[in-house]
Scaffold this active site. Structure first.
Site, PDB file in Angstrom:
ATOM      1  N   CYS A  36       0.824  -1.210   0.000  1.00  5.38           N
ATOM      2  CA  CYS A  36       0.000   0.000   0.000  1.00  5.38           C
ATOM      3  C   CYS A  36       0.858   1.259   0.000  1.00  5.38           C
ATOM      4  CB  CYS A  36      -0.867   0.043   1.254  1.00  5.38           C
ATOM      5  SG  CYS A  36      -2.035  -1.291   1.399  1.00  5.38           S
ATOM      6  N   CYS A  40      -3.004   4.982   2.413  1.00  8.49           N
ATOM      7  CA  CYS A  40      -4.086   3.998   2.273  1.00  8.49           C
ATOM      8  C   CYS A  40      -4.952   3.974   3.530  1.00  8.49           C
ATOM      9  CB  CYS A  40      -3.519   2.613   2.011  1.00  8.49           C
ATOM     10  SG  CYS A  40      -4.801   1.401   1.658  1.00  8.49           S
ATOM     11  N   CYS A  67      -2.524  -2.876  -3.732  1.00  9.19           N
ATOM     12  CA  CYS A  67      -3.767  -2.716  -2.984  1.00  9.19           C
ATOM     13  C   CYS A  67      -4.885  -2.244  -3.909  1.00  9.19           C
ATOM     14  CB  CYS A  67      -3.554  -1.708  -1.868  1.00  9.19           C
ATOM     15  SG  CYS A  67      -5.046  -1.295  -0.952  1.00  9.19           S
ATOM     16  N   CYS A  70      -5.969   1.617  -2.532  1.00 11.24           N
ATOM     17  CA  CYS A  70      -5.134   2.804  -2.787  1.00 11.24           C
ATOM     18  C   CYS A  70      -4.425   2.748  -4.138  1.00 11.24           C
ATOM     19  CB  CYS A  70      -4.127   3.009  -1.664  1.00 11.24           C
ATOM     20  SG  CYS A  70      -2.830   1.763  -1.581  1.00 11.24           S
TER      21      CYS A  70
END
Length: 192
Positions: A36, A40, A67, A70
């Site tokens: 991430c 995030c 992710c 994000c």
């Protein structure tokens, strides 16, 4: 490939979802195999399981997935790949008391989006998939072991014996005891 443990400043940036640290580093979580951006909004990870990468490509090379929330990989993770990750997560954690919110949070998406995408790809909801996984594992335990039914319920994530028996009967049109009796006979017959 540059990877390190998080510094106190990086931990603070992750906890506070600080956008100023985006593109300075990415953090990867060993247990979810997802990386991430610091901003995030996903659950704050256990920092014992976190590795810091300077570039997204380094995290990808180390086997982590971007992710969904994000978009840490710079582009959107294909839905099929995300759902495959969710399936793997459920198969590895069906024994735990999982909820849709918990699964979505661990797989870095919203529960609404997870429910919708999972159903469109698999034809069933994530919780129906969880139930199927638990019932399939319970069938294996019933035929391959002599464990008490209550204990099997606990092993598949349904510790309440009455609830386990009710769900098993709804899914298999027979009680766990009858399933065990009928299928053990079948196994013995096949062995002769």
């Amino acid at each position: 490939m540059m990877m390190t443990k998080p510094t106190e400043e990086q931990k603070k940036a992750i906890i506070e979802n600080d956008k100023r640290h985006d593109n300075q580093f990415f953090y990867a979580v060993k247990t979810t195999k997802i990386f991430c951006r610091p901003s995030c909004k996903s659950r704050v990870p256990n920092f014992d399981n976190v590795t810091i990468f300077r570039h997204a490509e380094d995290a990808l090379e180390a086997g982590y997935r971007p992710c969904k929330r994000c978009k840490s990989g710079g582009s959107r993770l294909p839905d099929e790949e995300w759902i495959a990750h969710v399936e793997m997560y459920i198969k590895e954690n069906y024994q735990k008391p999982l909820t849709l919110d918990y699964i979505a949070d661990h797989c870095h998406g919203s529960s609404y989006h997870l429910h919708r995408v999972f159903k469109s790809i698999k034809g069933i909801t994530p919780l129906e998939y969880l139930q199927q996984t638990r019932m399939n594992k319970a069938k294996e335990y019933l035929v391959q072991t002599d464990l008490p039914i209550k204990e099997i319920g606990g092993l598949v994530g349904i510790p309440n014996a009455t609830r386990f028996s009710t769900l098993f009967k709804e899914n298999n049109n027979q009680t766990p005891s009858h399933y065990r009796k009928n299928n053990k006979k079948k196994v013995l017959k096949d062995e002769k």
